[in-house]
Design an enzyme around this catalytic site. Sequence first.
Site, short mmCIF file in Angstrom:
data_model
loop_
_atom_site.label_atom_id
_atom_site.label_comp_id
_atom_site.label_asym_id
_atom_site.label_seq_id
_atom_site.Cartn_x
_atom_site.Cartn_y
_atom_site.Cartn_z
N ALA B 246 0.99 -0.64 -0.08
CA ALA B 246 -0.17 0.15 0.11
C ALA B 246 0.79 1.03 -0.31
O ALA B 246 1.78 0.83 -0.30
CB ALA B 246 -0.65 0.43 1.08
N HIS B 247 0.02 2.36 0.24
CA HIS B 247 1.10 3.97 -0.06
C HIS B 247 1.42 4.33 1.07
O HIS B 247 1.66 3.05 2.69
CB HIS B 247 -0.03 4.97 -0.52
CG HIS B 247 -0.83 4.60 0.72
ND1 HIS B 247 -2.34 6.22 0.54
CD2 HIS B 247 -1.84 4.07 1.21
CE1 HIS B 247 -3.01 6.27 1.18
NE2 HIS B 247 -2.77 4.93 1.76
N ASN B 248 2.88 4.89 1.32
CA ASN B 248 3.59 5.17 2.02
C ASN B 248 4.41 3.72 2.98
O ASN B 248 5.01 4.24 3.59
CB ASN B 248 3.32 6.38 2.61
CG ASN B 248 2.08 6.26 2.48
OD1 ASN B 248 2.62 7.49 1.46
ND2 ASN B 248 0.96 7.12 2.46
#
Lengths: 357, 357, 357
Positions: B246-248
């Site tokens: 997922a993001h980050n």
Amino acid sequence: MKQYKNMFSAETIANYLQGVVEGDPSTSVTGVARIEQGKPGALCFFANPKYEKYVYTTKASIILLNKDYKLKEKIAPTIIRVDNAYEGIASVLGLFESAKAANKKGCEYPSKISWRSKRGKNCYIGAFAYIAKGVKLGDNVKIYPHVYVGDNVTIGDNTIVYSGAKIYQGCVIGANCIIHSGAVIGADGFGFAPQANGEYKKIPQIGNVVIEDNIEIGACTTIDRSTIGSTIIHSGVKLDNLIQIAHNVEIGKNTVIAAQSGIAGSAKLGESCVLAGQAGVIGHLTVGDRVTIASKSGISNNIPDDRQMLGFPAMEASKYKRSFAVFRNLPDLWNNVNTLVKKVAVLEKNQDNKSDE
Amino acid sequence: MKQYKNMFSAETIANYLQGVVEGDPSTSVTGVARIEQGKPGALCFFANPKYEKYVYTTKASIILLNKDYKLKEKIAPTIIRVDNAYEGIASVLGLFESAKAANKKGCEYPSKISWRSKRGKNCYIGAFAYIAKGVKLGDNVKIYPHVYVGDNVTIGDNTIVYSGAKIYQGCVIGANCIIHSGAVIGADGFGFAPQANGEYKKIPQIGNVVIEDNIEIGACTTIDRSTIGSTIIHSGVKLDNLIQIAHNVEIGKNTVIAAQSGIAGSAKLGESCVLAGQAGVIGHLTVGDRVTIASKSGISNNIPDDRQMLGFPAMEASKYKRSFAVFRNLPDLWNNVNTLVKKVAVLEKNQDNKSDE
Amino acid sequence: MKQYKNMFSAETIANYLQGVVEGDPSTSVTGVARIEQGKPGALCFFANPKYEKYVYTTKASIILLNKDYKLKEKIAPTIIRVDNAYEGIASVLGLFESAKAANKKGCEYPSKISWRSKRGKNCYIGAFAYIAKGVKLGDNVKIYPHVYVGDNVTIGDNTIVYSGAKIYQGCVIGANCIIHSGAVIGADGFGFAPQANGEYKKIPQIGNVVIEDNIEIGACTTIDRSTIGSTIIHSGVKLDNLIQIAHNVEIGKNTVIAAQSGIAGSAKLGESCVLAGQAGVIGHLTVGDRVTIASKSGISNNIPDDRQMLGFPAMEASKYKRSFAVFRNLPDLWNNVNTLVKKVAVLEKNQDNKSDE
């Protein structure tokens, strides 16, 4: 820092956010940065107290601050005061992004666009995209390279389909949707009739998928077509990556599903549900509105509105947690019971002895 | 047997493996086979004692043997003695494969290559590949058909991107990476702000993905771009198929993740971790170095270095196993407790009676 | 209603289903509808008693009824009596679908077809498809747009490969298979040798994938090539979407696997097994014939024939259910045991006191 061609002034941004400028309203920025990485020409924001020290050292040109934050000393950047700096940054990003994305239009060569398809104004069709016969695209639709849009598919205004997404024939996509790369919409549902000789015979899947408006579909998420009728995703639903939505499923509006979750055939989810990652719902079940399902949990019964579910088979979250707290200590429990068995045996023996006396 | 155009002699292979030839050093092979399927022109190896009988019957031209293996009788194939035949075979396969893959170069027609992109020497760009403006490809990069490389993407030397992988704008891919078909790098992170009316508003995801060097990314694995900044995969990481990053997220170097695992937003994994299949890590957590996570297990707390985790919510593996051992016998435990309840009631009653006497 | 170009009469359909017409045998239909949505020109069926009222109100032109269903009053549609209306509808759908799909043939421009490939009669090759050198396609093979067929791949008669599926070099696909969009067949198995310095060295994967006949492979399902030899899917297997089949796996004939399940490397599944969604099998295990594995369950030991498994680690389903029933009540059990501990302490004290008297 993320750089954009477009430049926005503090005044423009403050108007957009309904905020107030402190300092030079003509200060302009071309991008957004984290507060600790702020550079001239960037806008940053301060929301997390952990980062407070950077308010006084950032080199960003503009900083978003909450209205109630009291500065301890004068700072260099132009300030925009808003009710909620964290929410404000999202809007600013949207401002930059929409300015950028709005630029893409026209048809790249070579693409394959049936003369028996129609499209509205300002569409973008990337190279190697395939638009089959009978397709209808609304205004401002953006079809990236390698997208497949099968026979008679309809796509509403402003919808973006990223590179390599596949939409099988007859599916209906609404307006303002975003479909990411690798998503597959309308592949056959998984339906087979067992035969006497142990083989399975395919049950044709002749329905379609209906995606309403304002829906986002993540990368490599698969939504199967219905056997008969439609698999339906109602408006406002957000689906993360690698999700499986089986045939004949219906998902209520504004329900949000995190990555790698799966909804089995003919299940019906209510509105405003939240499913965390790797969750699952067994086929033919009905899940009510505003139900939350924890990550890795699996629903194996119908669930009324407003429940919070956890575990597999899923139980109400608070009950599951209490049971799991004991699970952690099961070896102790086991030992305690064994000790009791022995003690009771001694007590019984002693009592018997007493009785005999 | 796997056939290659290239032919290698026992001498060449022995030099490559730092092994020793017993027999004719000019014996040559064009491929590799299992010991039980060995044919003339093939090289095979012996490592698993279960297959020992085939050492004496294989028709392969060359056999790899461990230095310490004592032959019980003379055998026909030319022998190459190495420290570890199992490791040796991997190197031999690499020898054949790299000889083969090195051949592919040039641009196939039709492909779409922006005149505003750059590329190094000896690149291969397959038909229907899309190379957008601002892209920079290093030397020996191989872009297979149907790959999408978005605006301003950078790809380092010797990296291979297989058919149909998609890389969104602005992502950075290092050198010596392998990206398999269907992988999607840089799709939007799953970030939405809930609104008062129950709808969700998209939070623009304007960061990117940074893939360092020597990384392999499996088929249909998805790695989302960061909201701001970068989702980072450090060098040496190996990702299997159908994984969600997922993001980050940040993944430490040399960490290995098996298929269908998922890492939720903003989680940070340390170096040299091993995640088995279908594992998960909840968002915003920190997992230390050298942590192993068993298959299907889900991390729901920060984990220090060197732990072995199992279950969901994950516990230390040894503790989980002890608890699960009791779980298997819970019906017995339940019965034992019920028996005790009755016995204690009898004991209490008897004691009361005694007291009354 | 699903509309087709082809029109079929009641007589034709009855012959096809070995059913009997009641009414006008020349009544013709161009599609199929749900009983409650029946329109003139449509065929519907009645199987679920819940929908009985629509038998008497449907506007469909033909209705399929079970032979043993007794009409309560005269109805308007032409009737076809069959042994099982539900099974009958599947066959009718197949009739329409096969009539439709059989129409697609020829090569669309632009596609990339190596002059060193071969193909049989009546094939369809969509635009942007890539057919590499050495490929052999049987008769009636349908390759949709954006499909990649690597060097030396063989595909048997009547197989359909939907848009964007990728088949790596050297794989073998049988006859009468259906491969859905986004499926990746033959990507490298996940094999790496750990090095002393903490890095992993790729073990070349030089085997292939063999898909036998009558197999369906869902969207975004990944089947990795073998290290040496073949990953084998035997005839009649049905794989849903987003499934991971690792290298060196072998799946017995007529086994059915639901979405998001994963089979780890070198595992061997028997014939006629049924795996529900999100199930898993750990590597190198052997699962017997006719084993069923419940959703989200994970097999961590070899399993003999005919077992029904549930949970993770999976136990026999009936045993798991009994244990889980106690798990639900663990807080009560814990309290009961604590109460017993106290009671036994009192009993012991009293007995001691008595002994002292």
